[in-house]
Scaffold this motif. Structure first.
Motif, PDB file in Angstrom:
ATOM      1  N   ASP A 181      49.311  43.937  44.718  1.00  0.00           N
ATOM      2  CA  ASP A 181      48.730  45.153  45.284  1.00  0.00           C
ATOM      3  C   ASP A 181      47.351  44.831  45.869  1.00  0.00           C
ATOM      4  O   ASP A 181      46.461  44.365  45.140  1.00  0.00           O
ATOM      5  CB  ASP A 181      48.602  46.204  44.180  1.00  0.00           C
ATOM      6  N   VAL A 193      48.908  38.735  41.735  1.00  0.00           N
ATOM      7  CA  VAL A 193      48.483  40.093  42.086  1.00  0.00           C
ATOM      8  C   VAL A 193      49.066  40.441  43.449  1.00  0.00           C
ATOM      9  O   VAL A 193      48.780  39.774  44.452  1.00  0.00           O
ATOM     10  CB  VAL A 193      46.941  40.203  42.116  1.00  0.00           C
ATOM     11  N   LEU A 253      44.953  46.733  46.643  1.00  0.00           N
ATOM     12  CA  LEU A 253      43.896  47.489  45.980  1.00  0.00           C
ATOM     13  C   LEU A 253      43.495  46.814  44.668  1.00  0.00           C
ATOM     14  O   LEU A 253      42.306  46.771  44.319  1.00  0.00           O
ATOM     15  CB  LEU A 253      44.370  48.928  45.710  1.00  0.00           C
ATOM     16  N   GLU A 254      44.477  46.272  43.974  1.00  0.00           N
ATOM     17  CA  GLU A 254      44.174  45.531  42.748  1.00  0.00           C
ATOM     18  C   GLU A 254      43.445  44.230  43.057  1.00  0.00           C
ATOM     19  O   GLU A 254      42.625  43.760  42.260  1.00  0.00           O
ATOM     20  CB  GLU A 254      45.471  45.252  41.980  1.00  0.00           C
ATOM     21  N   GLY A 264      36.992  47.763  36.511  1.00  0.00           N
ATOM     22  CA  GLY A 264      38.448  47.693  36.510  1.00  0.00           C
ATOM     23  C   GLY A 264      39.020  46.432  35.905  1.00  0.00           C
ATOM     24  O   GLY A 264      40.231  46.224  35.955  1.00  0.00           O
ATOM     25  N   SER A 265      38.155  45.586  35.329  1.00  0.00           N
ATOM     26  CA  SER A 265      38.624  44.329  34.739  1.00  0.00           C
ATOM     27  C   SER A 265      38.028  44.144  33.351  1.00  0.00           C
ATOM     28  O   SER A 265      36.951  44.676  33.060  1.00  0.00           O
ATOM     29  CB  SER A 265      38.233  43.132  35.618  1.00  0.00           C
ATOM     30  N   GLN A 290      47.271  39.144  51.175  1.00  0.00           N
ATOM     31  CA  GLN A 290      48.474  39.958  50.962  1.00  0.00           C
ATOM     32  C   GLN A 290      49.615  39.492  51.873  1.00  0.00           C
ATOM     33  O   GLN A 290      50.766  39.369  51.435  1.00  0.00           O
ATOM     34  CB  GLN A 290      48.161  41.429  51.232  1.00  0.00           C
ATOM     35  N   SER A 318      39.478  44.452  42.853  1.00  0.00           N
ATOM     36  CA  SER A 318      38.790  44.258  41.573  1.00  0.00           C
ATOM     37  C   SER A 318      39.094  42.899  40.970  1.00  0.00           C
ATOM     38  O   SER A 318      38.189  42.189  40.509  1.00  0.00           O
ATOM     39  CB  SER A 318      39.170  45.361  40.588  1.00  0.00           C
ATOM     40  N   ARG A 319      40.382  42.506  40.982  1.00  0.00           N
ATOM     41  CA  ARG A 319      40.789  41.289  40.284  1.00  0.00           C
ATOM     42  C   ARG A 319      40.325  40.020  40.998  1.00  0.00           C
ATOM     43  O   ARG A 319      40.140  38.985  40.353  1.00  0.00           O
ATOM     44  CB  ARG A 319      42.317  41.266  40.153  1.00  0.00           C
TER      45      ARG A 319
END
Length: 220
Positions: A56, A54, A58-59, A204-205, A43, A62-63
């Motif tokens: 976020d 990506v 938090l995203e 989540g994916s 990040q 999962s991603r």
């Protein structure tokens, strides 16, 4: 590097929940801390170096993290080469969870190489090395036991890029999204391989696919 108590609780909770759903409870708490620290580094660097679309964190759980770790049950012992590693995916999450295996991250882009080297130093991943080159120019002293790729290129192109790295016992793990059937149709050598295809369920994916093949034994 943040201490365990300073790690953002929502990220840790999301990682714990995802690992539980994927039945990856064997991932040690210390490894989970390193995984979160990796996301925080990604990040931070991403704000200026644009390493991933990506944004976020938090995203990213999962991603990036869970998506990478979905391969863990299929990862045998041996030397691993992450082809076109990019921001270290899936190589770094897998290496965090497999501290006794040697990993090589093959990545030509200089800004990504700088990030990867920073991650290895900050997280203490001494069993991982970065090779700043393309896969076509990568010529290791010993061939990898496992080649892994996360949507680096279409299957035919990936095979051509790595054919010189595929020994008679090498295993190739290719993580793919939608459209894999079309890629298989455009890859003539697929007919000569014993391909195995597995579904990768990542919370989540969308559904992902993992294709695995071993290069046929070379005849004298």
């Amino acid at each position: 590097m943040p201490s365990a108590s300073a790690l953002p609780e929502p990220l840790a909770e999301a990682l714990d929940a995802g690992l539980a759903l994927m039945q990856l409870d064997s991932v040690h708490p210390d490894q989970r801390q390193l995984l979160i620290q990796y996301v925080l580094l990604l990040q931070r660097w991403n704000s200026t170096h644009n390493l991933t679309a990506v944004r976020d964190p938090l995203e990213m759980i999962s991603r990036h993290l869970l998506d990478s770790l979905a391969v863990l049950p299929f990862l045998d012992a041996g030397r691993v080469a992450d082809i076109g590693s990019g921001a270290g995916l899936p190589g770094i999450p897998l290496a965090i969870c497999r501290s006794t295996q040697a990993f090589t991250l093959v990545e030509p882009a200089s800004k990504r190489v700088a990030f990867l080297r920073s991650v290895l130093a900050e997280l203490g991943l001494s069993h991982v090395q970065v090779v700043p080159t393309t896969s076509e120019k990568y010529e290791p002293e010993k061939l990898p036991d496992i080649l892994i790729s996360r949507a680096t290129a279409p299957l035919a192109r990936l095979d051509a890029m790595t054919i010189h790295l595929q020994g008679p016992q090498s295993r190739v793990l290719a993580m793919k999204g939608p459209g894999v059937e079309e890629e298989l149709a455009d890859w003539p050598r697929a007919a000569a391989l014993e391909l195995r295809c597995h579904d990768l369920q990542v919370p989540g994916s969308p559904l992902r696919k993992l294709l695995i093949w071993t290069n046929p034994l070379q005849m004298p």
